[in-house]
Design an enzyme around this catalytic site. Structure first.
Site, PDB file in Angstrom:
ATOM      1  N   GLU A  97       0.841  -1.197   0.000  1.00 45.12           N
ATOM      2  CA  GLU A  97       0.000   0.000   0.000  1.00 45.12           C
ATOM      3  C   GLU A  97       0.876   1.247   0.000  1.00 45.12           C
ATOM      4  O   GLU A  97       2.005   1.230   0.499  1.00 45.12           O
ATOM      5  CB  GLU A  97      -0.883  -0.021   1.264  1.00 45.12           C
ATOM      6  CG  GLU A  97      -1.793   1.191   1.389  1.00 45.12           C
ATOM      7  CD  GLU A  97      -2.899   1.006   2.430  1.00 45.12           C
ATOM      8  OE1 GLU A  97      -2.809   0.071   3.252  1.00 45.12           O
ATOM      9  OE2 GLU A  97      -3.862   1.805   2.396  1.00 45.12           O
ATOM     10  N   ASN A 144     -12.372  -1.464  -0.829  1.00 45.72           N
ATOM     11  CA  ASN A 144     -11.613  -1.985   0.316  1.00 45.72           C
ATOM     12  C   ASN A 144     -12.314  -1.550   1.596  1.00 45.72           C
ATOM     13  O   ASN A 144     -12.607  -0.354   1.767  1.00 45.72           O
ATOM     14  CB  ASN A 144     -10.190  -1.412   0.315  1.00 45.72           C
ATOM     15  CG  ASN A 144      -9.448  -1.720   1.610  1.00 45.72           C
ATOM     16  OD1 ASN A 144      -9.007  -2.842   1.832  1.00 45.72           O
ATOM     17  ND2 ASN A 144      -9.329  -0.727   2.489  1.00 45.72           N
ATOM     18  N   GLU A 145     -12.574  -2.487   2.475  1.00 46.81           N
ATOM     19  CA  GLU A 145     -13.205  -2.178   3.762  1.00 46.81           C
ATOM     20  C   GLU A 145     -14.292  -1.112   3.579  1.00 46.81           C
ATOM     21  O   GLU A 145     -14.298  -0.075   4.244  1.00 46.81           O
ATOM     22  CB  GLU A 145     -12.149  -1.744   4.800  1.00 46.81           C
ATOM     23  CG  GLU A 145     -11.167  -2.861   5.086  1.00 46.81           C
ATOM     24  CD  GLU A 145     -10.278  -2.652   6.309  1.00 46.81           C
ATOM     25  OE1 GLU A 145     -10.305  -1.567   6.905  1.00 46.81           O
ATOM     26  OE2 GLU A 145      -9.547  -3.600   6.660  1.00 46.81           O
ATOM     27  N   TYR A 169      -6.727  -8.957  11.343  1.00 46.69           N
ATOM     28  CA  TYR A 169      -5.400  -8.712  11.916  1.00 46.69           C
ATOM     29  C   TYR A 169      -5.295  -9.365  13.286  1.00 46.69           C
ATOM     30  O   TYR A 169      -6.291  -9.504  13.995  1.00 46.69           O
ATOM     31  CB  TYR A 169      -5.151  -7.208  12.055  1.00 46.69           C
ATOM     32  CG  TYR A 169      -4.857  -6.551  10.723  1.00 46.69           C
ATOM     33  CD1 TYR A 169      -3.582  -6.597  10.178  1.00 46.69           C
ATOM     34  CD2 TYR A 169      -5.855  -5.902   9.994  1.00 46.69           C
ATOM     35  CE1 TYR A 169      -3.298  -6.013   8.947  1.00 46.69           C
ATOM     36  CE2 TYR A 169      -5.584  -5.322   8.764  1.00 46.69           C
ATOM     37  CZ  TYR A 169      -4.295  -5.379   8.250  1.00 46.69           C
ATOM     38  OH  TYR A 169      -4.019  -4.813   7.038  1.00 46.69           O
ATOM     39  N   GLU A 217      -6.045  -9.205   3.771  1.00 48.80           N
ATOM     40  CA  GLU A 217      -5.241  -8.474   4.767  1.00 48.80           C
ATOM     41  C   GLU A 217      -5.199  -9.333   6.020  1.00 48.80           C
ATOM     42  O   GLU A 217      -6.245  -9.600   6.620  1.00 48.80           O
ATOM     43  CB  GLU A 217      -5.832  -7.101   5.081  1.00 48.80           C
ATOM     44  CG  GLU A 217      -5.613  -6.099   3.952  1.00 48.80           C
ATOM     45  CD  GLU A 217      -6.015  -4.667   4.319  1.00 48.80           C
ATOM     46  OE1 GLU A 217      -5.951  -4.302   5.508  1.00 48.80           O
ATOM     47  OE2 GLU A 217      -6.410  -3.938   3.392  1.00 48.80           O
ATOM     48  N   GLN A 276       2.177  -6.026   5.689  1.00 40.60           N
ATOM     49  CA  GLN A 276       2.353  -5.707   4.293  1.00 40.60           C
ATOM     50  C   GLN A 276       3.777  -6.075   3.870  1.00 40.60           C
ATOM     51  O   GLN A 276       4.584  -6.398   4.726  1.00 40.60           O
ATOM     52  CB  GLN A 276       2.093  -4.230   4.053  1.00 40.60           C
ATOM     53  CG  GLN A 276       0.672  -3.796   4.430  1.00 40.60           C
ATOM     54  CD  GLN A 276       0.317  -2.403   3.885  1.00 40.60           C
ATOM     55  OE1 GLN A 276       1.066  -1.763   3.172  1.00 40.60           O
ATOM     56  NE2 GLN A 276      -0.872  -1.940   4.257  1.00 40.60           N
TER      57      GLN A 276
END
Ligand code: AHR
Length: 531
Positions: free
Chosen positions: A57, A201-202, A281, A336, A385
């Site tokens: 990103e 995204n999200e 996460y 992610e 990432q």
């Protein structure tokens, strides 16, 4: 299917990990030999290589400095992209790289990153200037240099279907349209391939705070109009369109997955999707995150316990998907995942810089094993990432570069890319720290595309080595050779000054009476081939 043998006592507790049932037996001693059996007569699904995807990103030093230094830099580079980073990444055989975000993607306007560049802002991540010097062509050059493929995230939050559709036409059409000519003038007459496309995204959060119904309307519109024109990507080679999916265990995400999957089942001919994303996460307290350095065994065990929740999340969303898609046409793409710790002291908190320890190596192995055990549904994943951000493979500081423990795990797992899952049966035994009980051992096995058998073994216990007695049903097991990754302390890391503190070393074992005995160091990840 993975089954487990066990000594059942009245104290035994049960946890379910994917298709494997582990019996945690507190009476089993750390010194017990663990019997592990590999059954090559019952091969399972393919472990899609896309579960080893990466995420880059525009965030902190993830792109700028991490991989892009510009052609005028003293750091050796090819067309602005660091040679040292490219060489290191090539060795991971990365199947796809997700770009340009993350939250950044929903504020990204691709035209600012081609031709004459516009200097803009990155309000999501540190509020810094975004020079747009790394744009579409630089990204495509980068993935070409590392031998990977593109996973683009298009801007649904603040863009338009027209903007996204034109980006795809610019990238993929072979026909002499104005956009194709512009692409050719910018140095690439041939169409690019875009195998994966994320539609937002999200969108439930940084991507526009949408309800599931509102997002669904966006999804159907974008899916209809954003086309891939590359003749090489038609029919069964078509681009995967990946819808925004859940972001955790809460009820609102159950509803989200249900809404999207139900609509997909009842869809009109005019839209489709091939994947549903999921973000998860490993973080225990968002307001007061754990440190990535200088921690002890308590925090080691807490984080590993937390990361195993991935299993439940995948199982839960797979069950919803199965209701509408029993044939498993739609892939679950965990695009992610990874550890998220407190920013390193002195770093810009918006840059998400953290260290990477042997704990992260074990965390990575546990998650990759969960994905492999769910290979029928989980056909994509992107660790967050790739460079200098969150659970990175590589950290850089100007001309210096260091490979993290997580990098080594990804390299050790290369043989599992597109390999066939092979069931293993074992008694995981138990590792305990205060009130935390975890499976001491984890394992997966697979046959690679050449037929070679591979076994991964993780010893979660940070204090005790463990012996694994391996037997193989359906083929001979004479010897095992491979690599193991361990470290002296639970928080051991690699630094620019000491880059080889956590580094793989060789291991091997010879069979006796048809069984291989493999000794696993405490807190270690091992991958061996068996012949
Ligand atoms: O990876 C960092 C951020 O985490 C991403 O931009 C966003 O999608 C997620 O919340």
């Amino acid at each position: 299917m993975v089954r487990s043998r066990f000594k059942l006592t009245k104290f035994a507790s049960i946890i379910i990990l994917g298709s494997m049932i582990l019996f945690l037996d507190p009476q089993a001693s750390a010194q017990d030999k663990i019997q592990l059996s590999i059954d090559t007569t019952k091969p399972g699904p393919k472990i899609d290589r896309n579960i080893f995807g990466q995420f880059a990103e525009h965030l902190g030093y993830g792109v700028y400095e991490g991989l892009w230094v510009g052609s005028g830099s003293k750091i050796p580079n090819t067309r602005g992209i660091r040679n040292d980073v490219v060489a290191a990444l090539k060795a991971l055989k990365i199947p796809n790289v997700r770009w340009p975000g993350g939250c950044f993607a929903d504020e990204y306007h691709w035209r600012k990153g081609i031709g004459n560049r516009a200097v803009t802002l990155n309000p999501n991540w540190g509020g810094v200037v975004e020079p747009n010097t790394f744009g579409t062509h630089e990204f495509m050059d980068f993935i070409d240099q590392i031998g990977s493929r593109a996973y683009l995230s298009i801007n649904v939050g603040s863009g338009t279907p027209q903007e996204a559709a034109e980006w795809l036409e610019y990238l993929t059409t072979p026909l002499p349209t104005t956009l194709q000519k512009e692409r050719a003038a910018n140095g690439h007459p041939a169409p690019y391939q875009i195998p994966m496309l994320g539609i937002g995204n999200e969108s439930w959060d940084c991507g526009g705070n949408m309800t599931s119904e509102y997002y669904l309307r966006q999804l159907t519109i974008y899916s209809r109009f954003v086309r891939n024109f590359n003749p090489e990507q038609q029919g069964n080679r078509q681009m995967m369109k990946i819808a925004v999916g859940p972001g955790g265990a809460e009820a609102r995400w159950t509803e989200w997955t249900d809404t999207i999957m139900k609509a997909w089942k009842n869809r009109q001919w005019s839209w489709d999707m091939q994947g549903l994303s999921m973000h998860n996460y490993t973080v225990i307290n968002w307001e007061n995150k754990f440190a990535s350095v200088g921690f002890g065994e308590k925090e080691y065990s807490q984080i590993l316990k937390e990361t195993l929740k991935m299993e439940d999340l995948i199982t839960r969303h797979t069950a919803i998907m199965d209701k509408y898609d029993p044939e498993k046409k739609i892939a679950l793409v965990v695009d992610e995942w990874g550890s998220w710790y407190a920013p390193l002291p002195g770093s810009n908190p918006g840059f998400l810089v953290q260290q990477n320890s042997i704990r992260d190596a074990i965390l990575a192995a546990l998650n990759l094993n969960i994905f492999a055990r769910h290979a029928e549904r989980v056909r994509g994943a992107n660790i967050a990432q790739m460079i200098n951000v969150l659970q990175a493979m590589i950290m850089t500081d100007k001309e210096k570069m260091v490979l993290t423990p997580t990098y080594h795990v990804f390299k050790m797992y290369v043989p599992f890319q597109d390999a066939t899952f092979i069931p293993v049966t074992f008694n995981a035994s138990t590792y305990t720290k205060d009130d935390i009980a975890l499976p001491r051992v984890d394992a997966i096995a697979a046959k690679d595309t050449s037929g070679k058998l591979w076994l991964e073994l993780t010893n979660v216990d940070p204090n005790n080595a463990v012996e694994i007695e391996v037997s193989v049903m359906g083929s001979n097991a004479n010897s095992a050779t491979g690599e193991t990754l361990t470290a002296s302390k639970v928080d051991s890391v690699n630094t620019f000054d000491a880059p080889d503190v956590v580094k793989p070393k060789s291991i091997s074992a010879k069979a006796q009476n048809g069984k291989l005995t493999i000794k696993l160091d405490p807190k270690s990840v091992s991958v061996v081939s068996i012949s």
